[in-house]
Design a protein around this motif. Structure first.
Motif, mmCIF file in Angstrom:
data_model
loop_
_atom_site.group_PDB
_atom_site.id
_atom_site.type_symbol
_atom_site.label_atom_id
_atom_site.label_comp_id
_atom_site.label_asym_id
_atom_site.label_seq_id
_atom_site.Cartn_x
_atom_site.Cartn_y
_atom_site.Cartn_z
ATOM 1 N N LEU A 52 0.828 -1.205 0.000
ATOM 2 C CA LEU A 52 0.000 0.000 0.000
ATOM 3 C C LEU A 52 0.865 1.259 0.000
ATOM 4 O O LEU A 52 0.408 2.320 -0.408
ATOM 5 C CB LEU A 52 -0.912 0.030 1.234
ATOM 6 N N ARG A 53 2.082 1.148 0.516
ATOM 7 C CA ARG A 53 3.005 2.293 0.508
ATOM 8 C C ARG A 53 4.416 1.744 0.313
ATOM 9 O O ARG A 53 4.855 0.911 1.111
ATOM 10 C CB ARG A 53 2.913 3.062 1.826
ATOM 11 N N PRO A 54 5.144 2.197 -0.729
ATOM 12 C CA PRO A 54 6.515 1.695 -0.916
ATOM 13 C C PRO A 54 7.460 2.321 0.105
ATOM 14 O O PRO A 54 7.226 3.437 0.571
ATOM 15 C CB PRO A 54 6.871 2.144 -2.338
ATOM 16 N N GLY A 55 8.510 1.594 0.444
ATOM 17 C CA GLY A 55 9.471 2.110 1.415
ATOM 18 C C GLY A 55 10.802 1.404 1.251
ATOM 19 O O GLY A 55 11.092 0.840 0.186
ATOM 20 N N PHE A 56 11.579 1.396 2.307
ATOM 21 C CA PHE A 56 12.935 0.836 2.256
ATOM 22 C C PHE A 56 12.912 -0.668 1.936
ATOM 23 O O PHE A 56 13.811 -1.189 1.286
ATOM 24 C CB PHE A 56 13.618 1.081 3.605
ATOM 25 N N ILE A 57 11.896 -1.389 2.425
ATOM 26 C CA ILE A 57 11.731 -2.811 2.059
ATOM 27 C C ILE A 57 10.993 -2.826 0.716
ATOM 28 O O ILE A 57 9.833 -2.424 0.634
ATOM 29 C CB ILE A 57 10.924 -3.587 3.127
ATOM 30 N N THR A 58 11.680 -3.288 -0.318
ATOM 31 C CA THR A 58 11.149 -3.114 -1.680
ATOM 32 C C THR A 58 10.262 -4.287 -2.103
ATOM 33 O O THR A 58 10.232 -5.333 -1.444
ATOM 34 C CB THR A 58 12.310 -3.013 -2.685
ATOM 35 N N LEU A 59 9.581 -4.090 -3.242
ATOM 36 C CA LEU A 59 8.748 -5.133 -3.828
ATOM 37 C C LEU A 59 9.544 -6.427 -4.000
ATOM 38 O O LEU A 59 9.090 -7.503 -3.608
ATOM 39 C CB LEU A 59 8.220 -4.639 -5.186
ATOM 40 N N SER A 60 10.748 -6.316 -4.555
ATOM 41 C CA SER A 60 11.475 -7.572 -4.829
ATOM 42 C C SER A 60 11.941 -8.237 -3.533
ATOM 43 O O SER A 60 11.995 -9.463 -3.443
ATOM 44 C CB SER A 60 12.626 -7.341 -5.815
ATOM 45 N N VAL A 81 10.477 -13.332 -0.265
ATOM 46 C CA VAL A 81 9.998 -14.022 0.937
ATOM 47 C C VAL A 81 8.598 -14.597 0.740
ATOM 48 O O VAL A 81 8.278 -15.677 1.232
ATOM 49 C CB VAL A 81 10.001 -13.033 2.134
ATOM 50 N N LEU A 82 7.741 -13.867 -0.002
ATOM 51 C CA LEU A 82 6.313 -14.224 -0.051
ATOM 52 C C LEU A 82 5.846 -14.772 -1.391
ATOM 53 O O LEU A 82 4.692 -15.184 -1.523
ATOM 54 C CB LEU A 82 5.465 -12.985 0.287
ATOM 55 N N GLY A 83 6.683 -14.754 -2.405
ATOM 56 C CA GLY A 83 6.214 -15.138 -3.738
ATOM 57 C C GLY A 83 5.495 -13.958 -4.371
ATOM 58 O O GLY A 83 6.000 -12.833 -4.322
ATOM 59 N N GLU A 84 4.269 -14.193 -4.889
ATOM 60 C CA GLU A 84 3.578 -13.098 -5.579
ATOM 61 C C GLU A 84 3.187 -11.972 -4.607
ATOM 62 O O GLU A 84 2.610 -12.216 -3.545
ATOM 63 C CB GLU A 84 2.310 -13.640 -6.260
ATOM 64 N N VAL A 85 3.534 -10.754 -4.977
ATOM 65 C CA VAL A 85 3.158 -9.568 -4.191
ATOM 66 C C VAL A 85 2.662 -8.527 -5.188
ATOM 67 O O VAL A 85 3.261 -8.346 -6.246
ATOM 68 C CB VAL A 85 4.370 -8.996 -3.410
ATOM 69 N N ARG A 86 1.548 -7.863 -4.863
ATOM 70 C CA ARG A 86 1.003 -6.845 -5.762
ATOM 71 C C ARG A 86 1.313 -5.449 -5.259
ATOM 72 O O ARG A 86 1.577 -5.256 -4.084
ATOM 73 C CB ARG A 86 -0.523 -6.960 -5.810
ATOM 74 N N LEU A 87 1.184 -4.494 -6.195
ATOM 75 C CA LEU A 87 1.253 -3.084 -5.818
ATOM 76 C C LEU A 87 -0.165 -2.541 -5.830
ATOM 77 O O LEU A 87 -0.908 -2.830 -6.773
ATOM 78 C CB LEU A 87 2.064 -2.299 -6.849
ATOM 79 N N ASP A 88 -0.540 -1.765 -4.825
ATOM 80 C CA ASP A 88 -1.855 -1.139 -4.836
ATOM 81 C C ASP A 88 -1.941 -0.254 -6.086
ATOM 82 O O ASP A 88 -1.006 0.504 -6.371
ATOM 83 C CB ASP A 88 -2.024 -0.285 -3.566
ATOM 84 N N PRO A 89 -3.039 -0.343 -6.864
ATOM 85 C CA PRO A 89 -3.124 0.432 -8.099
ATOM 86 C C PRO A 89 -2.933 1.917 -7.821
ATOM 87 O O PRO A 89 -3.407 2.445 -6.835
ATOM 88 C CB PRO A 89 -4.545 0.175 -8.601
#
Ligand code: AMP
Ligand code: MG
Length: 364
Positions: free
Chosen positions: A201-209, A214-222
């Motif tokens: 819901l909010r990007p930060g120091f811990i990135t999508l990748s 750790v979790l497999g598929e992760v989405r970005l809030d549109p």
């Protein structure tokens, strides 16, 4: 809410040798229903007892924050998660294992213990376990649960030092713990774990990748970066709806190929200077000198955010420099875009929000 000025006590804490007597004074304030601003590794937080409806109301009042914008609950020990989260999915355990304590907030279903005043009326709760030692000790000594949004006036750039907190909240809160500059300088990554697929819901120091690893598929809030996509979409983090992080002067982000961006900023700045305006430029180490040569000194305030190759430095200085422009009394600010590889998404999210999504294409 009391309108009268409070006497805000400022206590300096050495993070290397934490004075527990000072922290116990702060803990007493929080347990007694008062508010204490304190350092974390992301930004300074404005802390109150997360389980007290009255404390949460005081936080909203001090910040001038809309009361539908929920607060993050900070904990220091895993067993406390069980008391405030109704369901703890496997994804939450994996996320905690990988990133806690640290700059990562999870959204989970809340228990009855957490009042709706803290969650902005939602049945979910945002939880984070900060790694900052002063924050962790303060949480423990205060009873285990501190609700803390960023310790700024709502809408202003988030505070990365105690001086920023003093600027915004002196006279409105009971105490400020000053332990120097925040290390990361951007707020935590928020990941919603109540959905089938974890969603940022909010990007930060811990990135999508990092989360995907750790979790497999992760989405970005549109619509995280794209204002157009936000139209008609209700963001899941209510706070992402509001203009945020904003300096007083209008801010424009100039995007495009590097040489076109610098040329465009020079052209726009020269036009404003001709009109008698004072211009602020958000540059990087490799471009700041170019502007200084091209533009008349005295009319322009050029600030480098740091080295693009080390985007931690950019993240760390963004909010400070946005605040500096307020004291420098500039009329308009132009910023280069900072699509850096690691933290680019988080930096651009804050920058575009500060700009109210006013973007200029460098090539045009
Ligand atoms: P701040 O504390 O100022 O960093 O802002 C906290 C952010 O977390 C805001 O954008 C909130 O909207 C978001 N947030 C807090 N609790 C929740 C929740 N239960 N669901 C979704 N977003 C949340
Ligand atoms: Mg905030």
């Amino acid at each position: 809410m009391p309108e009268r000025e409070l006497r805000t006590e400022i206590l300096r804490i050495d993070p290397e040798h934490i004075d527990m007597e000072k922290l116990s004074l702060a803990g007493k304030v929080i347990r007694g229903g008062g508010l204490v601003a304190f350092p974390t590794e992301t930004v300074y937080g404005l802390g109150g007892d997360a389980l007290s409806p009255l404390s949460s109301k005081k936080i909203y009042a001090a910040k001038g924050r809309p009361s539908d914008n929920p607060l993050i609950v900070h904990i220091a020990d895993m067993e406390h998660l069980l008391c405030i989260a109704e369901e703890i999915p496997e994804t939450a355990l994996k996320t905690a294992d990988a990133f806690w304590p640290g700059p990562l907030t999870m959204i989970l279903k809340k228990t009855e213990l957490v009042p709706h005043e803290t969650t902005g009326g939602l049945d979910t709760v945002a939880v984070r376990m900060p790694v900052d030692a002063v924050a962790a000790e303060l949480i423990r000594i205060s009873g285990g649960y501190i609700a803390a949004p960023s310790a700024n006036t709502s809408g202003r750039p988030s505070p990365t030092s105690a001086a920023h907190v003093i600027e915004d909240l002196s006279g409105k809160i009971d105490m400020i713990l000053d332990a120097g500059d925040a290390d990361i300088g951007l707020e935590s990554t928020i990941v919603d774990l109540t959905e089938d697929v974890p969603t940022i819901l909010r990007p930060g120091f811990i990135t999508l990748s990092m989360l995907e690893d750790v979790l497999g598929e992760v989405r970005l809030d549109p619509g995280l970066l794209d204002a157009e996509a936000m139209k008609g979409v209700r963001p899941k983090a209510p706070g992402m709806r509001y203009r945020h992080y904003a300096p007083k002067a209008p801010l424009f982000v100039v995007e495009g190929e590097k040489s076109e961006v610098t040329r465009k900023i020079e052209e726009l700045s020269a036009g404003e200077i001709l009109k008698g305006k004072r211009v602020g430029i958000l540059a990087s180490d490799d471009t700041a000198g170019q502007y200084a040569e091209a533009l008349k000194p005295g009319c322009v305030c050029i600030r480098s955010l740091g080295n693009r190759e080390e985007d931690r430095t950019i993240a760390r200085s963004l909010f400070r420099v946005l605040r500096d422009f307020d004291s420098g009394e500039v009329d308009v600010i132009y910023s280069e875009a900072f699509d850096t590889p690691h933290l680019g998404m988080a930096i651009m999210n804050r920058l575009l929000k500060a700009a109210g999504h006013q973007v200029i294409e460098g090539g045009r």
